[in-house]
Design a protein around this motif. Sequence first.
Motif, PDB file in Angstrom:
ATOM      1  N   ILE A   6       0.878  -0.974   0.007  1.00  0.00           N
ATOM      2  CA  ILE A   6      -0.026  -0.010   0.080  1.00  0.00           C
ATOM      3  C   ILE A   6       0.960   1.071   0.041  1.00  0.00           C
ATOM      4  N   ILE A   7       0.797   1.895  -1.018  1.00  0.00           N
ATOM      5  CA  ILE A   7       1.509   3.151  -1.125  1.00  0.00           C
ATOM      6  C   ILE A   7       0.712   4.464  -0.793  1.00  0.00           C
ATOM      7  N   GLY A   8       1.067   5.089   0.336  1.00  0.00           N
ATOM      8  CA  GLY A   8       0.121   6.261   0.949  1.00  0.00           C
ATOM      9  C   GLY A   8      -0.705   5.689   1.902  1.00  0.00           C
ATOM     10  N   THR A   9      -0.945   6.131   3.174  1.00  0.00           N
ATOM     11  CA  THR A   9      -1.497   5.537   4.303  1.00  0.00           C
ATOM     12  C   THR A   9      -2.598   6.431   4.803  1.00  0.00           C
ATOM     13  N   GLY A  10      -2.886   7.326   3.974  1.00  0.00           N
ATOM     14  CA  GLY A  10      -4.113   8.126   4.463  1.00  0.00           C
ATOM     15  C   GLY A  10      -5.472   7.453   4.619  1.00  0.00           C
ATOM     16  N   LYS A  11      -6.503   8.242   4.689  1.00  0.00           N
ATOM     17  CA  LYS A  11      -7.901   7.678   4.993  1.00  0.00           C
ATOM     18  C   LYS A  11      -8.173   6.396   3.971  1.00  0.00           C
ATOM     19  N   ILE A  12      -8.084   6.769   2.930  1.00  0.00           N
ATOM     20  CA  ILE A  12      -8.489   5.916   1.734  1.00  0.00           C
ATOM     21  C   ILE A  12      -7.871   4.517   2.076  1.00  0.00           C
ATOM     22  N   ALA A  13      -6.359   4.468   2.425  1.00  0.00           N
ATOM     23  CA  ALA A  13      -5.757   3.270   2.649  1.00  0.00           C
ATOM     24  C   ALA A  13      -6.585   2.097   3.450  1.00  0.00           C
ATOM     25  N   GLU A  14      -6.958   2.652   4.428  1.00  0.00           N
ATOM     26  CA  GLU A  14      -7.830   2.019   5.354  1.00  0.00           C
ATOM     27  C   GLU A  14      -9.077   1.081   4.694  1.00  0.00           C
ATOM     28  N   THR A  15      -9.578   1.840   3.565  1.00  0.00           N
ATOM     29  CA  THR A  15     -10.794   1.103   2.776  1.00  0.00           C
ATOM     30  C   THR A  15      -9.887  -0.168   2.000  1.00  0.00           C
ATOM     31  N   HIS A  16      -8.963   0.198   1.430  1.00  0.00           N
ATOM     32  CA  HIS A  16      -8.082  -0.842   0.709  1.00  0.00           C
ATOM     33  C   HIS A  16      -7.912  -1.694   1.473  1.00  0.00           C
ATOM     34  N   LEU A  17      -7.349  -1.791   2.795  1.00  0.00           N
ATOM     35  CA  LEU A  17      -6.966  -2.848   3.731  1.00  0.00           C
ATOM     36  C   LEU A  17      -8.053  -3.507   4.049  1.00  0.00           C
ATOM     37  N   LEU A  32       3.963  -1.284   3.752  1.00  0.00           N
ATOM     38  CA  LEU A  32       3.000   0.071   3.853  1.00  0.00           C
ATOM     39  C   LEU A  32       4.231   1.018   3.662  1.00  0.00           C
ATOM     40  N   ALA A  33       4.062   1.943   2.512  1.00  0.00           N
ATOM     41  CA  ALA A  33       4.811   3.193   2.215  1.00  0.00           C
ATOM     42  C   ALA A  33       4.305   4.441   2.350  1.00  0.00           C
ATOM     43  N   ASN A  34       4.934   5.403   3.186  1.00  0.00           N
ATOM     44  CA  ASN A  34       4.452   6.485   3.517  1.00  0.00           C
ATOM     45  C   ASN A  34       5.562   7.466   3.924  1.00  0.00           C
ATOM     46  N   PRO A  35       5.893   8.948   3.688  1.00  0.00           N
ATOM     47  CA  PRO A  35       6.780   9.485   4.116  1.00  0.00           C
ATOM     48  C   PRO A  35       6.796   9.717   5.502  1.00  0.00           C
ATOM     49  N   GLY A  36       5.375   9.863   6.144  1.00  0.00           N
ATOM     50  CA  GLY A  36       5.506   9.875   7.555  1.00  0.00           C
ATOM     51  C   GLY A  36       5.281   8.489   8.008  1.00  0.00           C
ATOM     52  N   MET A  37       6.501   8.042   8.920  1.00  0.00           N
ATOM     53  CA  MET A  37       6.375   6.546   9.583  1.00  0.00           C
ATOM     54  C   MET A  37       5.307   6.526  10.459  1.00  0.00           C
ATOM     55  N   ASP A  38       5.167   7.415  11.244  1.00  0.00           N
ATOM     56  CA  ASP A  38       4.229   7.407  12.585  1.00  0.00           C
ATOM     57  C   ASP A  38       2.958   6.633  11.983  1.00  0.00           C
ATOM     58  N   LYS A  39       2.516   7.572  10.888  1.00  0.00           N
ATOM     59  CA  LYS A  39       1.188   7.301  10.107  1.00  0.00           C
ATOM     60  C   LYS A  39       1.091   5.796   9.770  1.00  0.00           C
ATOM     61  N   ALA A  40       2.156   5.411   9.182  1.00  0.00           N
ATOM     62  CA  ALA A  40       1.959   4.173   8.600  1.00  0.00           C
ATOM     63  C   ALA A  40       2.144   2.865   9.667  1.00  0.00           C
ATOM     64  N   VAL A  54       8.130   1.600   4.855  1.00  0.00           N
ATOM     65  CA  VAL A  54       9.242   2.194   4.352  1.00  0.00           C
ATOM     66  C   VAL A  54       8.805   3.689   4.072  1.00  0.00           C
ATOM     67  N   GLN A  55       9.578   4.664   3.982  1.00  0.00           N
ATOM     68  CA  GLN A  55       9.119   6.083   3.841  1.00  0.00           C
ATOM     69  C   GLN A  55       9.065   6.048   2.086  1.00  0.00           C
ATOM     70  N   ASP A  56      10.267   5.718   1.414  1.00  0.00           N
ATOM     71  CA  ASP A  56      10.291   5.721   0.010  1.00  0.00           C
ATOM     72  C   ASP A  56       9.557   4.427  -0.756  1.00  0.00           C
ATOM     73  N   TYR A  57       8.629   4.384  -1.634  1.00  0.00           N
ATOM     74  CA  TYR A  57       8.067   3.334  -2.130  1.00  0.00           C
ATOM     75  C   TYR A  57       8.896   2.535  -2.893  1.00  0.00           C
ATOM     76  N   ARG A  58       9.864   3.239  -3.437  1.00  0.00           N
ATOM     77  CA  ARG A  58      10.930   2.692  -4.543  1.00  0.00           C
ATOM     78  C   ARG A  58      11.872   1.636  -3.893  1.00  0.00           C
TER      79      ARG A  58
END
Length: 389
Positions: A6-17, A32-40, A54-58
Amino acid sequence: MIKVGIIGTGKIAETHLKAYAEFSERCRVVALANPGMDKAAALRDRFGLDCRLVQDYRELLRDGELDLVSICAPPHLHAEIAVNCLEAGVHVLIEKPMAMSLAECDRMLEAQASSGRLLSVVGQERFVDKNVKLKAVLESGLIGRIVHAQVESYWWRGRSYYDVWWRGSWEREGGGCTLNHGVHHMDLLQWMMGMPRSVQAVMSNTSHPNSELEDLSIAVFVYDGGALAQMTSSVVHHGEERQMVFQGERARVSAPWKVYASQELEDGFPVRHPKLEEEIEQFAGESETLKYDAHTGQVDDVLTAIENGSLKVLIDGHEGRKTLELITAVYEAAITGGRVELPLSPDSRFYTREGFLAAVSAYPLPERPKMSAPKASAIPANAESGGEA
Protein backbone atom coordinates in the motif's frame (compact mmCIF):
# COMPACT_ATOMS: atom_id res chain seq x y z
CA MET A 1 -0.33 -15.88 -2.41
CA ILE A 2 -0.32 -12.40 -3.97
CA LYS A 3 1.99 -10.00 -2.14
CA VAL A 4 0.50 -6.51 -1.80
CA GLY A 5 1.97 -3.13 -0.94
CA ILE A 6 0.00 0.00 0.00
CA ILE A 7 1.55 3.29 -1.12
CA GLY A 8 0.13 6.17 0.89
CA THR A 9 -1.45 5.56 4.29
CA GLY A 10 -4.16 8.23 4.45
CA LYS A 11 -7.83 7.56 5.11
CA ILE A 12 -8.54 5.82 1.79
CA ALA A 13 -5.78 3.28 2.51
CA GLU A 14 -7.94 1.94 5.34
CA THR A 15 -10.64 1.09 2.80
CA HIS A 16 -8.13 -0.83 0.68
CA LEU A 17 -6.81 -2.71 3.71
CA LYS A 18 -10.34 -3.72 4.74
CA ALA A 19 -10.92 -5.03 1.21
CA TYR A 20 -7.69 -7.05 1.11
CA ALA A 21 -8.51 -8.46 4.54
CA GLU A 22 -11.57 -10.16 3.00
CA PHE A 23 -9.21 -12.29 0.89
CA SER A 24 -6.55 -13.34 3.39
CA GLU A 25 -6.32 -16.76 1.74
CA ARG A 26 -5.45 -15.16 -1.61
CA CYS A 27 -3.26 -12.17 -0.75
CA ARG A 28 -1.15 -10.68 2.02
CA VAL A 29 -0.22 -7.06 2.66
CA VAL A 30 3.56 -7.17 3.08
CA ALA A 31 4.45 -3.46 3.05
CA LEU A 32 3.16 0.05 3.76
CA ALA A 33 4.91 3.06 2.24
CA ASN A 34 4.44 6.61 3.47
CA PRO A 35 6.77 9.59 4.06
CA GLY A 36 5.40 9.87 7.60
CA MET A 37 6.39 6.65 9.38
CA ASP A 38 4.21 7.34 12.43
CA LYS A 39 1.10 7.29 10.26
CA ALA A 40 2.18 4.07 8.56
CA ALA A 41 2.95 2.43 11.90
CA ALA A 42 -0.42 3.43 13.32
CA LEU A 43 -2.18 1.88 10.34
CA ARG A 44 -0.11 -1.30 10.63
CA ASP A 45 -0.98 -1.63 14.31
CA ARG A 46 -4.68 -0.87 13.78
CA PHE A 47 -4.97 -3.72 11.26
CA GLY A 48 -2.61 -6.07 13.09
CA LEU A 49 -0.32 -6.40 10.09
CA ASP A 50 3.05 -8.13 10.05
CA CYS A 51 4.56 -6.00 7.31
CA ARG A 52 7.47 -3.81 6.32
CA LEU A 53 7.29 0.00 6.68
CA VAL A 54 9.22 2.28 4.31
CA GLN A 55 9.28 6.00 3.68
CA ASP A 56 10.14 5.67 -0.02
CA TYR A 57 8.04 3.19 -2.00
CA ARG A 58 10.89 2.73 -4.46
CA GLU A 59 12.68 0.61 -1.86
CA LEU A 60 9.95 -1.98 -2.40
CA LEU A 61 10.52 -2.09 -6.14
CA ARG A 62 14.23 -2.86 -6.04
CA ASP A 63 14.04 -6.31 -4.50
CA GLY A 64 10.98 -7.61 -6.34
CA GLU A 65 9.02 -8.42 -3.18
CA LEU A 66 5.66 -7.09 -4.48
CA ASP A 67 3.14 -8.50 -6.94
CA LEU A 68 0.53 -5.74 -6.59
CA VAL A 69 0.32 -2.22 -5.18
CA SER A 70 -2.60 -0.06 -4.19
CA ILE A 71 -1.70 3.56 -4.86
CA CYS A 72 -3.46 5.70 -2.27
CA ALA A 73 -1.17 8.74 -2.50
CA PRO A 74 -2.35 12.30 -3.36
CA PRO A 75 -3.42 12.72 -7.01
CA HIS A 76 -0.41 14.74 -8.18
CA LEU A 77 1.81 11.73 -7.39
CA HIS A 78 -0.30 9.08 -9.15
CA ALA A 79 1.33 9.02 -12.57
CA GLU A 80 4.96 8.89 -11.42
CA ILE A 81 4.30 6.16 -8.86
CA ALA A 82 2.20 4.08 -11.26
CA VAL A 83 4.78 4.26 -14.06
CA ASN A 84 7.62 3.30 -11.71
CA CYS A 85 5.65 0.34 -10.32
CA LEU A 86 4.60 -0.94 -13.74
CA GLU A 87 8.14 -0.65 -15.11
CA ALA A 88 9.31 -2.66 -12.10
CA GLY A 89 6.90 -5.44 -13.08
CA VAL A 90 4.29 -4.78 -10.38
CA HIS A 91 0.54 -4.80 -10.99
CA VAL A 92 -1.24 -1.53 -10.07
CA LEU A 93 -4.59 -0.66 -8.53
CA ILE A 94 -4.78 3.11 -8.34
CA GLU A 95 -7.24 5.38 -6.57
CA LYS A 96 -9.27 7.94 -8.46
CA PRO A 97 -8.53 10.19 -10.23
CA MET A 98 -6.23 8.15 -12.46
CA ALA A 99 -3.86 11.09 -12.99
CA MET A 100 -3.69 14.87 -13.27
CA SER A 101 -3.84 15.02 -17.07
CA LEU A 102 -4.54 12.98 -20.16
CA ALA A 103 -0.85 13.13 -21.05
CA GLU A 104 -0.05 11.44 -17.74
CA CYS A 105 -2.74 8.83 -18.40
CA ASP A 106 -1.13 8.05 -21.73
CA ARG A 107 2.29 7.65 -20.09
CA MET A 108 0.74 5.20 -17.64
CA LEU A 109 -0.96 3.27 -20.45
CA GLU A 110 2.34 3.03 -22.34
CA ALA A 111 4.07 1.70 -19.23
CA GLN A 112 1.27 -0.82 -18.71
CA ALA A 113 1.43 -2.04 -22.30
CA SER A 114 5.21 -2.43 -22.33
CA SER A 115 5.33 -4.10 -18.91
CA GLY A 116 2.52 -6.57 -19.57
CA ARG A 117 1.20 -5.87 -16.09
CA LEU A 118 -2.29 -4.98 -14.93
CA LEU A 119 -3.45 -1.38 -14.40
CA SER A 120 -6.85 -0.88 -12.77
CA VAL A 121 -8.38 2.46 -11.74
CA VAL A 122 -10.70 2.54 -8.74
CA GLY A 123 -14.34 3.00 -9.67
CA GLN A 124 -16.04 1.28 -6.77
CA GLU A 125 -19.53 2.41 -7.82
CA ARG A 126 -19.43 -0.07 -10.71
CA PHE A 127 -19.34 -2.80 -8.07
CA VAL A 128 -22.58 -1.75 -6.34
CA ASP A 129 -25.74 -3.80 -6.93
CA LYS A 130 -28.08 -0.89 -7.64
CA ASN A 131 -25.76 0.45 -10.34
CA VAL A 132 -25.18 -2.94 -11.96
CA LYS A 133 -28.94 -3.51 -12.01
CA LEU A 134 -29.54 -0.09 -13.52
CA LYS A 135 -27.00 -0.68 -16.29
CA ALA A 136 -28.53 -4.06 -17.09
CA VAL A 137 -31.99 -2.50 -17.45
CA LEU A 138 -30.65 0.24 -19.72
CA GLU A 139 -28.93 -2.33 -21.93
CA SER A 140 -32.03 -4.55 -22.09
CA GLY A 141 -33.83 -2.04 -24.29
CA LEU A 142 -36.96 -2.24 -22.14
CA ILE A 143 -37.12 1.52 -21.59
CA GLY A 144 -36.24 2.27 -25.22
CA ARG A 145 -33.52 4.62 -26.41
CA ILE A 146 -32.20 6.91 -23.68
CA VAL A 147 -33.16 10.52 -24.44
CA HIS A 148 -32.14 12.28 -21.22
CA ALA A 149 -30.05 11.59 -18.11
CA GLN A 150 -30.06 13.62 -14.92
CA VAL A 151 -27.08 13.04 -12.64
CA GLU A 152 -26.82 14.67 -9.23
CA SER A 153 -23.47 14.13 -7.51
CA TYR A 154 -24.32 15.98 -4.31
CA TRP A 155 -21.83 16.09 -1.45
CA TRP A 156 -21.13 18.53 1.38
CA ARG A 157 -17.73 19.45 2.79
CA GLY A 158 -16.85 22.16 5.32
CA ARG A 159 -14.03 24.64 4.98
CA SER A 160 -11.64 22.64 7.15
CA TYR A 161 -11.82 19.82 4.59
CA TYR A 162 -9.48 21.94 2.45
CA ASP A 163 -6.99 22.54 5.26
CA VAL A 164 -5.29 19.22 4.38
CA TRP A 165 -1.98 20.13 2.75
CA TRP A 166 -2.68 18.76 -0.74
CA ARG A 167 -6.35 19.74 -1.04
CA GLY A 168 -7.75 22.97 -2.45
CA SER A 169 -4.89 23.42 -4.92
CA TRP A 170 -5.02 23.07 -8.71
CA GLU A 171 -1.40 21.95 -8.67
CA ARG A 172 -1.74 19.18 -6.05
CA GLU A 173 -5.41 18.14 -6.06
CA GLY A 174 -5.94 18.75 -9.76
CA GLY A 175 -9.53 19.93 -9.47
CA GLY A 176 -12.44 20.41 -7.12
CA CYS A 177 -15.78 18.66 -6.81
CA THR A 178 -15.95 17.83 -10.54
CA LEU A 179 -12.78 15.75 -10.32
CA ASN A 180 -12.64 14.44 -6.78
CA HIS A 181 -16.31 13.91 -5.96
CA GLY A 182 -18.14 13.93 -9.29
CA VAL A 183 -15.66 11.38 -10.62
CA HIS A 184 -17.80 8.56 -9.21
CA HIS A 185 -20.91 9.56 -11.14
CA MET A 186 -18.91 10.71 -14.16
CA ASP A 187 -17.51 7.19 -14.37
CA LEU A 188 -20.97 5.66 -14.04
CA LEU A 189 -22.41 7.98 -16.67
CA GLN A 190 -19.82 7.10 -19.29
CA TRP A 191 -20.10 3.40 -18.33
CA MET A 192 -23.85 3.46 -18.89
CA MET A 193 -24.21 5.89 -21.82
CA GLY A 194 -20.78 5.95 -23.46
CA MET A 195 -18.82 9.06 -24.32
CA PRO A 196 -20.72 12.14 -25.48
CA ARG A 197 -20.07 14.09 -28.63
CA SER A 198 -19.66 17.47 -26.91
CA VAL A 199 -19.75 19.23 -23.52
CA GLN A 200 -20.79 22.65 -22.22
CA ALA A 201 -20.31 23.68 -18.58
CA VAL A 202 -20.11 26.34 -15.88
CA MET A 203 -18.45 26.21 -12.46
CA SER A 204 -18.01 28.32 -9.35
CA ASN A 205 -16.52 28.42 -5.86
CA THR A 206 -19.41 29.48 -3.68
CA SER A 207 -18.42 28.59 -0.13
CA HIS A 208 -14.73 27.66 0.34
CA PRO A 209 -12.43 30.72 0.50
CA ASN A 210 -9.46 28.54 1.50
CA SER A 211 -9.63 26.63 -1.79
CA GLU A 212 -8.63 27.63 -5.33
CA LEU A 213 -11.03 25.06 -6.74
CA GLU A 214 -14.66 24.90 -7.76
CA ASP A 215 -17.16 23.58 -5.24
CA LEU A 216 -20.06 23.54 -7.72
CA SER A 217 -20.23 22.71 -11.43
CA ILE A 218 -22.99 22.02 -13.93
CA ALA A 219 -22.32 20.26 -17.23
CA VAL A 220 -24.46 19.36 -20.24
CA PHE A 221 -23.43 16.48 -22.50
CA VAL A 222 -24.67 15.94 -26.06
CA TYR A 223 -24.65 12.42 -27.53
CA ASP A 224 -24.86 11.06 -31.04
CA GLY A 225 -28.54 10.68 -31.84
CA GLY A 226 -29.47 13.81 -29.90
CA ALA A 227 -29.68 12.50 -26.32
CA LEU A 228 -28.75 14.96 -23.59
CA ALA A 229 -27.36 14.46 -20.09
CA GLN A 230 -26.92 17.02 -17.36
CA MET A 231 -24.70 16.58 -14.34
CA THR A 232 -24.25 18.65 -11.21
CA SER A 233 -21.12 18.07 -9.12
CA SER A 234 -21.13 19.70 -5.72
CA VAL A 235 -19.68 19.84 -2.22
CA VAL A 236 -22.24 22.44 -1.07
CA HIS A 237 -25.42 20.32 -1.02
CA HIS A 238 -26.81 19.59 2.44
CA GLY A 239 -28.06 16.06 2.81
CA GLU A 240 -25.77 14.72 0.07
CA GLU A 241 -28.70 13.21 -1.84
CA ARG A 242 -27.27 11.63 -4.96
CA GLN A 243 -29.19 10.14 -7.86
CA MET A 244 -29.06 9.10 -11.50
CA VAL A 245 -32.27 9.30 -13.55
CA PHE A 246 -32.51 7.93 -17.09
CA GLN A 247 -35.46 8.88 -19.27
CA GLY A 248 -36.07 6.44 -22.10
CA GLU A 249 -38.57 6.62 -24.94
CA ARG A 250 -40.91 4.25 -23.06
CA ALA A 251 -40.05 4.60 -19.34
CA ARG A 252 -37.78 6.12 -16.72
CA VAL A 253 -35.53 4.25 -14.30
CA SER A 254 -33.20 5.54 -11.66
CA ALA A 255 -30.85 4.89 -8.77
CA PRO A 256 -32.17 5.07 -6.08
CA TRP A 257 -34.47 2.59 -7.80
CA LYS A 258 -37.72 3.87 -9.27
CA VAL A 259 -39.65 2.92 -12.38
CA TYR A 260 -42.33 4.88 -14.21
CA ALA A 261 -43.60 4.02 -17.69
CA SER A 262 -45.94 6.02 -19.92
CA GLN A 263 -47.91 5.38 -23.06
CA GLU A 264 -49.78 7.95 -25.08
CA LEU A 265 -53.49 8.47 -25.48
CA GLU A 266 -55.01 9.35 -28.84
CA ASP A 267 -54.43 13.06 -28.18
CA GLY A 268 -50.79 12.50 -27.22
CA PHE A 269 -51.24 12.99 -23.49
CA PRO A 270 -49.78 10.32 -21.16
CA VAL A 271 -51.31 7.49 -19.27
CA ARG A 272 -49.37 5.18 -16.97
CA HIS A 273 -48.20 1.85 -18.40
CA PRO A 274 -48.25 -0.65 -15.46
CA LYS A 275 -47.63 -3.71 -17.65
CA LEU A 276 -44.29 -2.33 -18.87
CA GLU A 277 -43.39 -1.29 -15.33
CA GLU A 278 -44.00 -4.86 -14.15
CA GLU A 279 -41.83 -6.19 -16.97
CA ILE A 280 -38.99 -3.85 -16.04
CA GLU A 281 -39.34 -4.69 -12.33
CA GLN A 282 -39.26 -8.40 -13.10
CA PHE A 283 -36.13 -8.05 -15.25
CA ALA A 284 -34.40 -5.97 -12.58
CA GLY A 285 -35.41 -8.44 -9.87
CA GLU A 286 -33.73 -11.27 -11.74
CA SER A 287 -30.37 -9.50 -11.69
CA GLU A 288 -27.76 -11.54 -9.86
CA THR A 289 -26.65 -10.08 -6.53
CA LEU A 290 -22.94 -9.32 -6.37
CA LYS A 291 -20.88 -11.44 -4.00
CA TYR A 292 -18.68 -8.48 -3.05
CA ASP A 293 -19.38 -4.78 -3.38
CA ALA A 294 -17.57 -1.44 -3.70
CA HIS A 295 -13.79 -1.57 -3.10
CA THR A 296 -14.01 -5.20 -2.00
CA GLY A 297 -15.63 -6.10 -5.31
CA GLN A 298 -12.92 -4.31 -7.26
CA VAL A 299 -10.12 -5.91 -5.26
CA ASP A 300 -11.69 -9.31 -5.97
CA ASP A 301 -11.81 -8.40 -9.68
CA VAL A 302 -8.10 -7.47 -9.65
CA LEU A 303 -7.00 -10.54 -7.68
CA THR A 304 -8.98 -12.81 -9.98
CA ALA A 305 -7.42 -11.26 -13.10
CA ILE A 306 -3.93 -11.85 -11.67
CA GLU A 307 -4.72 -15.39 -10.53
CA ASN A 308 -6.18 -16.55 -13.85
CA GLY A 309 -3.53 -14.76 -15.88
CA SER A 310 -6.05 -12.88 -18.03
CA LEU A 311 -5.22 -9.45 -16.55
CA LYS A 312 -8.71 -8.44 -17.73
CA VAL A 313 -10.50 -6.17 -15.27
CA LEU A 314 -13.76 -4.24 -15.36
CA ILE A 315 -12.00 -0.88 -15.01
CA ASP A 316 -8.64 -0.84 -16.75
CA GLY A 317 -6.48 2.16 -17.57
CA HIS A 318 -8.38 2.92 -20.76
CA GLU A 319 -11.65 3.12 -18.83
CA GLY A 320 -10.01 5.33 -16.22
CA ARG A 321 -8.73 7.61 -18.97
CA LYS A 322 -12.23 7.99 -20.46
CA THR A 323 -13.54 9.30 -17.16
CA LEU A 324 -10.68 11.79 -16.84
CA GLU A 325 -11.21 12.89 -20.45
CA LEU A 326 -14.85 13.64 -19.67
CA ILE A 327 -13.87 15.63 -16.57
CA THR A 328 -11.15 17.50 -18.47
CA ALA A 329 -13.70 18.45 -21.12
CA VAL A 330 -15.97 19.86 -18.40
CA TYR A 331 -13.12 22.05 -17.14
CA GLU A 332 -12.21 23.18 -20.63
CA ALA A 333 -15.84 24.05 -21.42
CA ALA A 334 -16.27 25.98 -18.16
CA ILE A 335 -13.00 27.90 -18.55
CA THR A 336 -13.34 28.74 -22.23
CA GLY A 337 -17.09 29.31 -22.11
CA GLY A 338 -17.56 27.30 -25.30
CA ARG A 339 -18.66 23.94 -26.59
CA VAL A 340 -15.91 21.30 -26.35
CA GLU A 341 -15.91 18.49 -28.90
CA LEU A 342 -14.81 14.97 -27.97
CA PRO A 343 -12.46 13.20 -28.16
CA LEU A 344 -9.94 15.75 -26.90
CA SER A 345 -6.89 16.12 -29.07
CA PRO A 346 -3.29 16.01 -27.78
CA ASP A 347 -3.06 19.46 -29.38
CA SER A 348 -5.47 20.81 -26.74
CA ARG A 349 -3.80 22.99 -24.13
CA PHE A 350 -5.74 20.99 -21.53
CA TYR A 351 -4.05 17.72 -22.57
CA THR A 352 -0.91 18.25 -20.47
CA ARG A 353 -0.70 19.10 -16.80
CA GLU A 354 1.32 22.22 -17.57
CA GLY A 355 -1.21 23.44 -20.11
CA PHE A 356 -4.12 22.67 -17.79
CA LEU A 357 -2.52 24.54 -14.86
CA ALA A 358 -1.77 27.54 -17.05
CA ALA A 359 -5.39 27.64 -18.22
CA VAL A 360 -7.01 27.31 -14.79
CA SER A 361 -4.63 29.79 -13.16
CA ALA A 362 -5.89 32.45 -15.56
CA TYR A 363 -9.55 31.61 -14.88
CA PRO A 364 -11.16 33.87 -12.26
CA LEU A 365 -13.72 31.94 -10.25
CA PRO A 366 -16.54 34.28 -9.16
CA GLU A 367 -15.66 36.32 -6.08
CA ARG A 368 -17.26 34.85 -2.99
CA PRO A 369 -19.19 36.95 -0.48
CA LYS A 370 -17.73 37.03 3.01
CA MET A 371 -19.33 34.36 5.18
CA SER A 372 -19.37 34.42 8.95
CA ALA A 373 -17.94 31.42 10.76
CA PRO A 374 -20.45 29.22 12.61
CA LYS A 375 -20.80 29.80 16.33
CA ALA A 376 -18.92 27.26 18.41
CA SER A 377 -22.15 26.22 20.10
CA ALA A 378 -23.58 25.29 16.70
CA ILE A 379 -20.94 22.57 16.21
CA PRO A 380 -21.57 19.39 18.22
CA ALA A 381 -18.60 18.40 20.36
CA ASN A 382 -18.82 14.82 19.08
CA ALA A 383 -19.10 15.73 15.39
CA GLU A 384 -17.19 13.33 13.16
CA SER A 385 -15.14 14.53 10.22
CA GLY A 386 -16.12 13.28 6.77
CA GLY A 387 -14.14 10.59 5.00
CA GLU A 388 -12.72 10.54 1.51
CA ALA A 389 -15.20 10.88 -1.33
